[in-house]
Design a protein around this motif. Sequence first.
Motif, mmCIF file in Angstrom:
data_model
loop_
_atom_site.group_PDB
_atom_site.id
_atom_site.type_symbol
_atom_site.label_atom_id
_atom_site.label_comp_id
_atom_site.label_asym_id
_atom_site.label_seq_id
_atom_site.Cartn_x
_atom_site.Cartn_y
_atom_site.Cartn_z
ATOM 1 N N THR A 65 13.759 -74.076 -40.525
ATOM 2 C CA THR A 65 13.216 -74.154 -39.325
ATOM 3 C C THR A 65 13.685 -74.892 -38.502
ATOM 4 O OG1 THR A 65 11.605 -74.982 -40.047
ATOM 5 C CG2 THR A 65 11.518 -72.766 -40.556
ATOM 6 N N GLU A 66 13.278 -76.232 -39.020
ATOM 7 C CA GLU A 66 13.550 -77.580 -37.639
ATOM 8 C C GLU A 66 14.998 -77.762 -37.143
ATOM 9 O OE1 GLU A 66 13.089 -81.780 -38.496
ATOM 10 O OE2 GLU A 66 11.286 -80.654 -39.513
ATOM 11 N N ALA A 67 15.806 -77.309 -38.286
ATOM 12 C CA ALA A 67 17.042 -77.211 -36.789
ATOM 13 C C ALA A 67 17.798 -76.525 -36.082
ATOM 14 C CB ALA A 67 18.448 -77.843 -38.240
ATOM 15 N N ALA A 68 17.008 -75.361 -36.841
ATOM 16 C CA ALA A 68 16.982 -73.905 -36.457
ATOM 17 C C ALA A 68 15.699 -73.808 -34.942
ATOM 18 C CB ALA A 68 16.520 -72.441 -37.148
ATOM 19 N N ASP A 69 14.680 -74.208 -35.603
ATOM 20 C CA ASP A 69 14.161 -74.573 -33.773
ATOM 21 C C ASP A 69 14.843 -75.320 -32.424
ATOM 22 O OD1 ASP A 69 11.679 -73.541 -35.098
ATOM 23 O OD2 ASP A 69 10.915 -74.746 -35.514
ATOM 24 N N GLU A 70 15.486 -76.298 -33.158
ATOM 25 C CA GLU A 70 16.396 -77.166 -31.996
ATOM 26 C C GLU A 70 17.364 -76.403 -31.417
ATOM 27 O OE1 GLU A 70 18.377 -81.178 -32.385
ATOM 28 O OE2 GLU A 70 16.304 -81.208 -33.152
ATOM 29 N N GLU A 71 17.714 -75.564 -32.257
ATOM 30 C CA GLU A 71 19.022 -74.684 -31.627
ATOM 31 C C GLU A 71 18.138 -73.185 -30.798
ATOM 32 O OE1 GLU A 71 22.601 -72.419 -33.677
ATOM 33 O OE2 GLU A 71 21.878 -74.538 -35.105
ATOM 34 N N ALA A 72 16.993 -73.291 -31.226
ATOM 35 C CA ALA A 72 16.668 -72.170 -30.454
ATOM 36 C C ALA A 72 16.433 -72.613 -28.878
ATOM 37 C CB ALA A 72 16.055 -71.862 -31.316
ATOM 38 N N GLU A 73 15.537 -73.488 -28.706
ATOM 39 C CA GLU A 73 14.953 -74.424 -27.810
ATOM 40 C C GLU A 73 16.539 -74.132 -26.412
ATOM 41 O OE1 GLU A 73 11.933 -75.225 -26.918
ATOM 42 O OE2 GLU A 73 11.361 -73.998 -28.701
ATOM 43 N N GLU A 74 17.074 -75.204 -27.448
ATOM 44 C CA GLU A 74 18.668 -74.927 -26.329
ATOM 45 C C GLU A 74 19.374 -74.419 -26.092
ATOM 46 O OE1 GLU A 74 21.343 -77.589 -28.839
ATOM 47 O OE2 GLU A 74 20.167 -79.435 -29.375
ATOM 48 N N PHE A 75 19.238 -72.892 -26.642
ATOM 49 C CA PHE A 75 19.857 -71.520 -26.490
ATOM 50 C C PHE A 75 18.996 -71.006 -25.329
ATOM 51 C CE2 PHE A 75 19.273 -66.628 -27.282
ATOM 52 C CZ PHE A 75 20.862 -66.665 -26.676
ATOM 53 N N LEU A 76 17.161 -71.061 -25.067
ATOM 54 C CA LEU A 76 17.233 -70.536 -24.839
ATOM 55 C C LEU A 76 16.800 -71.398 -23.405
ATOM 56 C CD1 LEU A 76 13.666 -69.520 -26.414
ATOM 57 C CD2 LEU A 76 15.193 -68.540 -26.074
ATOM 58 N N ALA A 77 17.029 -72.884 -23.974
ATOM 59 C CA ALA A 77 17.245 -73.745 -22.397
ATOM 60 C C ALA A 77 18.470 -73.134 -21.057
ATOM 61 C CB ALA A 77 17.482 -74.838 -22.689
ATOM 62 N N ARG A 78 19.351 -72.897 -21.601
ATOM 63 C CA ARG A 78 21.051 -72.366 -21.522
ATOM 64 C C ARG A 78 19.899 -71.199 -20.828
ATOM 65 N NH1 ARG A 78 24.442 -72.100 -25.144
ATOM 66 N NH2 ARG A 78 23.945 -69.791 -25.329
ATOM 67 N N LEU A 79 19.259 -70.272 -21.055
ATOM 68 C CA LEU A 79 19.541 -69.243 -20.180
ATOM 69 C C LEU A 79 18.224 -68.984 -19.192
ATOM 70 C CD1 LEU A 79 19.267 -66.831 -23.618
ATOM 71 C CD2 LEU A 79 21.636 -67.309 -22.508
#
Length: 174
Positions: A65-79
């Motif tokens: 979850t920790e690594a996935a959450d970080e990736e998800a945050e970056e992805f959402l920030a880009r969108l």
Amino acid sequence: MALGSNTKFYETPNHPYQGERIAEESGLIGKYGLKNKEELWRAQSELRNYRREARKLLGRAQGDTEAADEEAEEFLARLQRTGVLGAEDSLDDVLSLDVTDVLERRLQTVAYRKGLANTTQQARQFITHGHVTVNGSRVGIPSYTVDVDEEDTVAFDSNSPLTDELHPERAEEQ
């Protein structure tokens, strides 16, 4: 490997002759002033990639979850930076996006919505002829994706004859 001239950044429909899909595509092409269906297919492929990434991140959230959450945050920030998603939206909201959400972020559409042109087709012409700037830089690509923080800087080039309020091609005040 360098990108060749045959590299496509979109997928064509599986069935070329579906009346309903063709009518829907024609409507979107007219509404957003697209040059051809290839531009629409490119936007649809971009949306497909967003959804694919969101599904991948949602699946990974079940494991590490920790690594996935970080990736998800970056992805959402880009969108969110590009304006495809709102500030309160989550990964689940990516799956419910529509192709119009992507098309609304094109420079052509933003310039039209800001009132720089009377039609989306005219906005496209102004952009390709070099009359429109973003952040003070001339942009000649109608499909340029306008970030949310750049939206207020979309304007006519200071050297353009269109800066004159009385220019005959200027958009009428609504």
